[in-house]
Motif scaffolding. Structure first.
Motif: not given
Length: 200
Positions: A5-13, A82-94
């Motif tokens: 699974v992919f965890l993305f910071d929001l700001d500047s990412t 990338f997030i939209k195409e793999n939505k079920e495995r991506c999370y925003i952590v902010t």
């Protein structure tokens, strides 16, 4: 099927700007917000303390106005794709507040996949913050191996705990604490996504 699974910071990412400093320009309190943000990114002020101070500076602004400004923040298109195409495995952590980033999260289609700070709103204004995100606690909930992507000091623990931790410097300098524990660093959004796609 990816095991990650992919965890993305929001700001500047995910965004191409730091959210609070950007909207504070519109609201006439840029210097104060920017100073607190930069000190936090460098690890000079604990995130929670700094965040509550920044909320205090912004809580006299109607939530709807802040949300509207945030929804217009420029997005990092390759990362968003990338997030939209793999939505079920991506999370925003902010650390940002749910009531401020609502429009932005809806634009990403990530309403069910976001971990953020939470506030109580009364008569259109923030009354209180009842939960400040602890990114370390979030990663403790992950059952699958995860990839974490971020740039600031408050992303360091999340990146260190990840099987693959990526410091992203496509918008701003990566914090030294992140570089110290990241397994990889990327300085261009297209290169970052190229790397993430290999993990799918």
């Amino acid at each position: 099927m990816s095991k990650y699974v992919f965890l993305f910071d929001l700001d500047s990412t995910v965004t191409k700007q730091e959210i609070l400093p950007t909207i504070s320009k519109e609201l006439g309190i840029y210097e104060m917000i920017c100073s607190l943000t930069e000190s936090t990114m460098r690890g000079e002020i604990p995130f929670k303390q700094s965040f509550l101070q920044r909320v205090d500076l912004l809580k006299n602004i109607p939530v709807e106005k802040v949300c509207d400004l945030v929804s217009k923040i420029e997005l990092n298109r390759p990362v968003v794709k990338f997030i939209k195409e793999n939505k079920e495995r991506c999370y925003i952590v902010t650390g940002n507040l749910d009531v401020w980033i609502q429009g932005l999260v809806e634009k990403l289609g990530m309403e069910k996949n976001v971990f953020c700070s939470k506030a109580l709103v009364k008569d259109g204004y923030i009354q209180d913050v009842f939960s400040v995100i602890d990114k370390n606690a979030v990663v403790g909930q992950m059952a699958l191996p995860f990839v974490a992507i971020g740039d600031g000091n408050n992303d360091a623990e999340m990146i260190e705990a990840a099987e693959i931790g990526v410091g992203f410097g496509g918008v701003r300098n990566i914090a030294s604490s992140v570089l110290a524990c990241a397994t990889h660093a990327a300085y261009d959004a297209d290169k970052l996504v190229e790397f993430l796609e290999k993990l799918l």
